[in-house]
Design a protein around this motif. Structure first.
Motif, short mmCIF file in Angstrom:
data_model
loop_
_atom_site.label_atom_id
_atom_site.label_comp_id
_atom_site.label_asym_id
_atom_site.label_seq_id
_atom_site.Cartn_x
_atom_site.Cartn_y
_atom_site.Cartn_z
N VAL A 72 11.80 9.33 -6.48
CA VAL A 72 11.53 7.90 -6.63
C VAL A 72 11.07 7.31 -5.30
CG1 VAL A 72 12.54 5.66 -7.22
CG2 VAL A 72 13.22 7.70 -8.49
N LEU A 73 11.78 7.69 -4.26
CA LEU A 73 11.45 7.20 -2.92
C LEU A 73 10.08 7.71 -2.49
CD1 LEU A 73 13.17 5.46 -1.02
CD2 LEU A 73 13.85 7.56 0.14
N ARG A 74 9.82 8.97 -2.79
CA ARG A 74 8.53 9.57 -2.40
C ARG A 74 7.38 8.88 -3.10
NH1 ARG A 74 7.14 10.73 1.71
NH2 ARG A 74 9.27 11.49 1.96
N ARG A 75 7.57 8.50 -4.36
CA ARG A 75 6.49 7.80 -5.08
C ARG A 75 6.21 6.45 -4.42
NH1 ARG A 75 8.75 10.45 -9.73
NH2 ARG A 75 10.23 8.76 -10.12
N TYR A 76 7.28 5.77 -3.96
CA TYR A 76 7.07 4.49 -3.29
C TYR A 76 6.36 4.69 -1.95
CZ TYR A 76 7.85 0.02 -1.02
OH TYR A 76 7.65 -1.17 -0.36
N VAL A 77 6.81 5.68 -1.18
CA VAL A 77 6.17 5.96 0.11
C VAL A 77 4.71 6.34 -0.10
CG1 VAL A 77 6.16 7.51 2.10
CG2 VAL A 77 8.33 6.62 1.23
N ASP A 78 4.44 7.15 -1.11
CA ASP A 78 3.05 7.56 -1.39
C ASP A 78 2.20 6.36 -1.80
OD1 ASP A 78 3.72 10.14 -0.80
OD2 ASP A 78 3.90 10.81 -2.88
N ARG A 79 2.83 5.43 -2.54
CA ARG A 79 2.08 4.23 -2.96
C ARG A 79 1.72 3.38 -1.75
NH1 ARG A 79 5.05 0.27 -6.95
NH2 ARG A 79 5.57 -0.87 -5.06
N VAL A 80 2.67 3.25 -0.81
CA VAL A 80 2.39 2.52 0.43
C VAL A 80 1.30 3.23 1.22
CG1 VAL A 80 3.34 1.77 2.64
CG2 VAL A 80 4.69 1.49 0.56
N SER A 81 1.44 4.55 1.35
CA SER A 81 0.47 5.33 2.13
C SER A 81 -0.93 5.27 1.51
CB SER A 81 0.93 6.78 2.25
OG SER A 81 2.18 6.85 2.93
N ALA A 82 -0.98 5.20 0.16
CA ALA A 82 -2.27 5.16 -0.52
C ALA A 82 -3.04 3.88 -0.24
CB ALA A 82 -2.07 5.32 -2.02
N SER A 83 -2.34 2.86 0.30
CA SER A 83 -3.00 1.60 0.60
C SER A 83 -3.70 1.63 1.95
CB SER A 83 -1.97 0.46 0.59
OG SER A 83 -1.35 0.35 -0.67
N PHE A 84 -3.51 2.71 2.70
CA PHE A 84 -4.12 2.81 4.01
C PHE A 84 -5.48 3.49 3.93
CE2 PHE A 84 0.53 3.28 5.36
CZ PHE A 84 0.70 1.91 5.43
N GLY A 85 -6.29 3.19 4.90
CA GLY A 85 -7.62 3.79 4.94
C GLY A 85 -7.60 5.26 5.30
N ASP A 86 -6.53 5.70 6.02
CA ASP A 86 -6.41 7.11 6.37
C ASP A 86 -4.93 7.47 6.45
OD1 ASP A 86 -5.82 5.64 8.61
OD2 ASP A 86 -7.51 6.34 9.78
N THR A 87 -4.64 8.71 6.83
CA THR A 87 -3.26 9.19 6.85
C THR A 87 -2.53 8.65 8.08
OG1 THR A 87 -3.95 11.22 5.75
CG2 THR A 87 -1.81 11.25 6.86
N PRO A 88 -1.31 8.10 7.91
CA PRO A 88 -0.57 7.59 9.07
C PRO A 88 -0.26 8.70 10.07
CG PRO A 88 0.41 6.81 7.00
CD PRO A 88 -0.60 7.86 6.64
N ALA A 89 -0.35 8.37 11.34
CA ALA A 89 0.05 9.30 12.39
C ALA A 89 1.57 9.38 12.44
CB ALA A 89 -0.51 8.82 13.73
N PRO A 90 2.13 10.44 13.03
CA PRO A 90 3.60 10.53 13.14
C PRO A 90 4.19 9.28 13.78
CG PRO A 90 2.60 12.61 13.77
CD PRO A 90 1.47 11.63 13.58
N GLY A 91 5.15 8.69 13.11
CA GLY A 91 5.81 7.49 13.62
C GLY A 91 5.09 6.19 13.33
N GLN A 92 3.91 6.25 12.76
CA GLN A 92 3.17 5.01 12.48
C GLN A 92 3.74 4.28 11.27
OE1 GLN A 92 -1.08 5.55 11.95
NE2 GLN A 92 -1.53 3.54 12.82
#
Length: 650
Positions: A226-246
Motif C-alpha cells: 500500500v505504501l509502495r503504491r503511494y510512493v510510486d504515485r508520488v514519484s510518477a508525478s515527477f519528470g524524472d527519477t528522484p536522486a537518493p535523498g531527494q
C-alpha cells in the motif's frame, strides 16, 4: 517572531509535508531561504487528487496535472498516514503467513491477553493475514537444525498460494531472528515464484519472541505494498527519477529515510513523529529542555514527553496489532478538532469517531456532525470573520457558527435540565479537555515525572484553543506557542535527520566481559548503517552514532534503554529508571543485556529563530473585542494578531 532557515540558498525549493488524517500541512523553503506555509484538506476530490502534490505544483507555478521538474526541487520530506489508515481500516494487501510447522495459529492465539477482564463476549481483532502456511523445518535455540527445510514441498505450497492470488508473504520461522538460513531460502523461493512483497522476520524485526516478531513481519508485508503504491504515485508525478535523498519519508522512530527504503513497519507513526521532532527542536531553541508535546489535530491528539532525549518504545500495540519496531513514544487519544460529540444513553460523549476532512464538523457547511470544533464555534472561541471563506460545497463561505449553536441547542433540549446551548457545549469541552489531560498524565505523571517543571509546547491546528485549559488541569505553568504551531509537524520533517537504526539480540548477563565482546558487533553495525546512509545521499563523514542497550531483569519482559558504557554505570542508570517508572528495584535479580541498538544519523537542515531581544515597551493594542463563553457566563475578550506578538510576550 519570524523564522527562517540559515542554510545557504540552494537555488532550489524544499518541501516539508505532513499529510494528516484531516489536513495536509506544508512548509515550502524557497530558493532564497524564506519559509512559506500552507494548510489544506487532505481529501478534496473536487479540486485535487493528492494534497501534497497539489501544493508543490502550486508553489512551482504548474498546472494541476503537470509533471514536477525535479531540477527545481532540492528535497521533498514527507510524513504520511497512508499506512496508518490502511491498518486502522484493514485495507492492506492480502497476505500469506509462512511459519514453522505446528505454529500455524500461534500469531492468532497471541498472548491470550484479556484487556476487559469481565467482558462476556470477547471480540478479538481479525488477523491481518488471510491464510497461514506451515513450513516443514525447525532450528533449535542453539542453532541445531532439527528438521531441514523441505524446499520442494515449500515450493509447491507457495506456488499454490501464488495461483490463489497471494502476492505478499510474511516469513517468520522459529529462531529465525538469529539463525536465518531457512528464512533466506524460503524468501528466495517466494521471489522466484513471483511474490511481489516478501517480508522476512530476520530483516523486519530481528528480535526474540515469535509472536510479536511474526506480527511485525505480517504488518510489514500487509502495509508495504500500500505504501509502495503511494510512493510510486508520488514519484510518477515527477519528470524524472528522484536522486537518493531527494524524496524521503519520516519513520516512526523520528528519522527520515529515502523513499526507496520506506516500508510498512516504519510508517505507523510517520506523521506524529515529525511533530515530536518539531516540538523538541523549537522548544530547545527557545531555551526549554523539559517538554510536554501537545499536538491536537483534526482527528486526534498526540502527546509526548521529552527530558533531554527522544523516548522510544520497542514493543507497542497499534489497532490491536503488537509490533516490535523502534517508535517514538507517543500516546494518542481520539480528541481532535473533528472528534464527534454526541448525547447517548443519558451521557455526553466525545469521540472516538471523527468527522474527518470530508464532510468535517458541522460548521464547515458540508452536512457534517457536531464536533469539537463546533464547541469552540458555539462558545465564541472561533470568529468567522477572522477565518478565510473556504467552507461549503463551493469553498467560498465562512464558518457557520449558527449551525453549531443550533446543534447544541437541540442537545440541550434533549437533556432537558434547563442548561443553555452554551452550557451544554462547555460540558462537552470539559470532557475533551479531560481526555487530553489524562493522556498527558499517562506519559508523564504516571511514570514519575513532575509536569509542573515542564513547558507545554502546544501545536496542531486545534491546539491553541485548548492549551490553557489543559495546562490548568495539570498544573503546568508555562505554555509555548510557536509561530508555526499550526504546521509544526511539517516543520519537524525539515528539521529531522536521515536516520538508520539496527538492533542485534545479545541476551547475555551484563558484565565487563559482555561489554568487551560487543566492540566488534558495534563496529560491524555502525559500518552497515553508514553504508546504508551513503546510499541515501548523505555525507558519511558527518554521520554520528548512538550506541545503547535494552536491559531487563532475568525472568521479566520489560526492558529499559540505557547508553552503553561501564557495566556498573549502566546498572545504576537502569535501576534509577526502573525505580522511577515502577517504584522499586530488584538488586537480587540478575541484569541481562537483551538487545544492542545502534542509531546512526546525519543531514538535518540548519535552522535558527530570529527574534527581538525583548518585547517592545509599547503596549500591545487589540485589533478587536469579542464575547466568549467560559465558566457559565459570557466575558469580553481582546483579540490580538499573532504576528504582532514578540518573543517573550505573556
Amino acid at each position: 517572531m519570524t523564522t527562517n532557515s540559515t542554510s545557504e540558498p540552494q537555488g532550489k525549493w524544499q518541501f516539508w509535508i505532513d499529510r494528516g488524517g484531516t489536513f495536509t500541512d506544508v512548509i515550502a523553503r524557497a530558493p532564497d531561504g524564506a519559509l512559506h506555509t500552507r494548510k489544506l484538506l487532505s481529501e478534496n476530490p473536487e479540486s485535487y487528487e493528492d494534497a501534497a502534490l497539489h501544493v508543490v505544483r502550486g508553489f512551482l507555478g504548474l498546472d494541476a496535472d503537470a509533471e514536477i521538474p525535479l531540477g527545481s526541487v532540492q528535497a521533498i520530506k514527507m510524513g504520511t498516514t497512508v499506512a496508518t489508515n490502511a491498518l486502522l481500516e484493514r485495507k492492506g494487501e492480502r497476505t500469506l503467513l509462512a511459519i514453522t510447522r505446528g505454529l500455524g495459529d500461534a500469531i492468532e492465539i497471541g498472548y491470550q491477553a484479556r484487556p476487559n477482564t469481565f467482558a462476556l463476549n470477547i471480540v478479538k481483532p481479525a488477523p491481518l493475514y488471510s491464510a497461514s502456511l506451515e513450513i516443514d523445518e525447525r532450528i533449535l535455540a542453539d542453532g541445531t537444525v532439527e528438521i531441514p527445510l523441505d524446499k520442494e514441498r515449500a515450493r509447491a505450497a507457495l506456488q499454490a498460494a501464488f495461483e490463489d492470488g497471494f502476492r505478499a508473504i510474511a516469513i517468520a520461522l522459529m529462531h529465525g531472528y538469529k539463525y536465518t538460513q531457512h528464512e533466506q531460502a524460503l524468501a528466495k523461493i517466494a521471489h522466484d515464484i513471483g511474490f511481489t512483497q516478501v517480508s522476512s522476520s530476520h530483516q523486519v524485526s530481528p528480535l526474540t519472541k515469535i509472536v510479536s516478531r511474526g506480527e511485525t513481519t505480517i504488518v510489514d508485508a500487509y502495509l508495504t505494498p500500500v505504501l509502495r503504491r503511494y510512493v510510486d504515485r508520488v514519484s510518477a508525478s515527477f519528470g524524472d527519477t528522484p536522486a537518493p535523498g531527494q524524496l524521503s519519508f519520516m519513520q516512526s522512530s523520528g528519522g527520515l529515510t529515502d523513499a526507496a527504503r520506506f516500508r510498512g513497519r516504519d510508517a505507523i507513526l510517520s506523521g506524529p513523529a515529525g511533530g515530536i521532532v518539531g516540538c523538541v527542536e523549537t522548544a530547545r531553541l527557545a531555551g526549554f529542555d523539559k517538554v510536554i508535546g501537545f499536538d491536537m489535530g483534526g482527528t486526534s491528539t498526540d502527546v509526548s514527553h521529552y527530558a533531554g532525549e527522544f523516548e522510544k518504545v520497542y514493543e507497542t500495540e497499534v489497532a490491536g496489532v503488537r509490533m516490535r519496531v523502534p517508535m517514538l513514544h507517543i500516546h494518542t487519544v481520539a480528541a481532535g478538532g473533528g472528534s464527534i460529540v454526541s448525547y447517548q444513553d443519558g451521557r455526553m460523549r466525545v469521540g472516538p469517531e471523527s468527522a474527518g476532512a470530508n464532510p468535517g464538523p458541522r460548521c464547515y457547511r458540508r452536512g457534517g456532525p457536531l464536533a469539537v470544533t463546533d464547541i469552540n464555534a458555539c462558545l465564541g472561541r472561533l470568529q468567522p470573520d477572522m477565518f478565510p471563506a473556504i467552507f461549503g460545497p463551493e469553498q467560498d463561505q465562512p464558518l457557520d457558527t449558527r449551525s453549531s449553536y443550533a446543534g447544541f441547542a437541540e442537545i440541550a433540549e434533549e437533556v432537558g435540565d434547563g442548561r443553555s446551548a452554551e452550557e451544554v457545549a462547555e460540558g462537552f469541552l470539559e470532557i475533551a479537555v479531560e481526555h487530553m489531560a489524562q493522556a498527558i498524565k499517562k506519559i508523564s505523571i504516571s511514570r514519575g515525572y513532575d509536569v509542573s517543571k515542564y513547558v507545554l509546547n502546544c501545536f496542531g491546528g486545534a491546539g491553541g484553543q485548548h492549551a490553557c485549559l489543559v495546562a490548568e488541569r495539570l498544573g503546568i505553568k508555562t505554555i509555548m506557542l510557536h509561530p508555526m504551531a499550526g504546521v509544526l509537524s511539517a516543520l519537524g520533517m525539515g528539521l529531522a535527520k536521515t536516520q538508520c537504526e539496527t538492533q542485534r539480540v545479545i541476551d547475555a548477563v551484563l558484565c565487563k566481559e559482555t561489554i568487551k565482546t560487543l566492540r566488534s558487533t558495534i563496529a560491524e553495525l555502525e559500518a552497515a548503517n553508514t553504508d546504508s546512509l551513503a546510499l541515501q545521499g548523505v555525507t558519511v563523514s558527518a554521520v554520528s552514532h548512538t550506541v545503547s542497550a535494552l536491559l531487563r531483569y532475568r525472568g521479566t519482559e520489560t526492558s529499559i534503554s540505557v547508553p552503553v558504557a561501564d557495566p556498573g554505570l549502566m546498572a545504576r542508570e537502569f535501576e534509577s529508571a526502573h525505580n522511577r517508572q515502577f517504584g522499586f528495584v530488584a538488586p537480587d535479580k540478575e541484569l541481562l543485556l537483551d538487545t544492542l541498538v545502534i542509531v546512526s544519523e546525519c543531514g538535518a537542515d540548519d535552522y535558527v529563530e530570529q527574534r527581538t531581544a525583548a518585547p517592545s515597551s509599547q503596549p500591545l493594542l487589540p485589533i478587536a473585542q469579542r464575547e466568549i463563553f467560559a465558566g457559565g457566563e459570557w466575558h469580553a475578550a481582546s483579540v490580538y494578531r499573532a504576528d504582532q506578538l514578540e518573543f517573550g510576550h505573556e
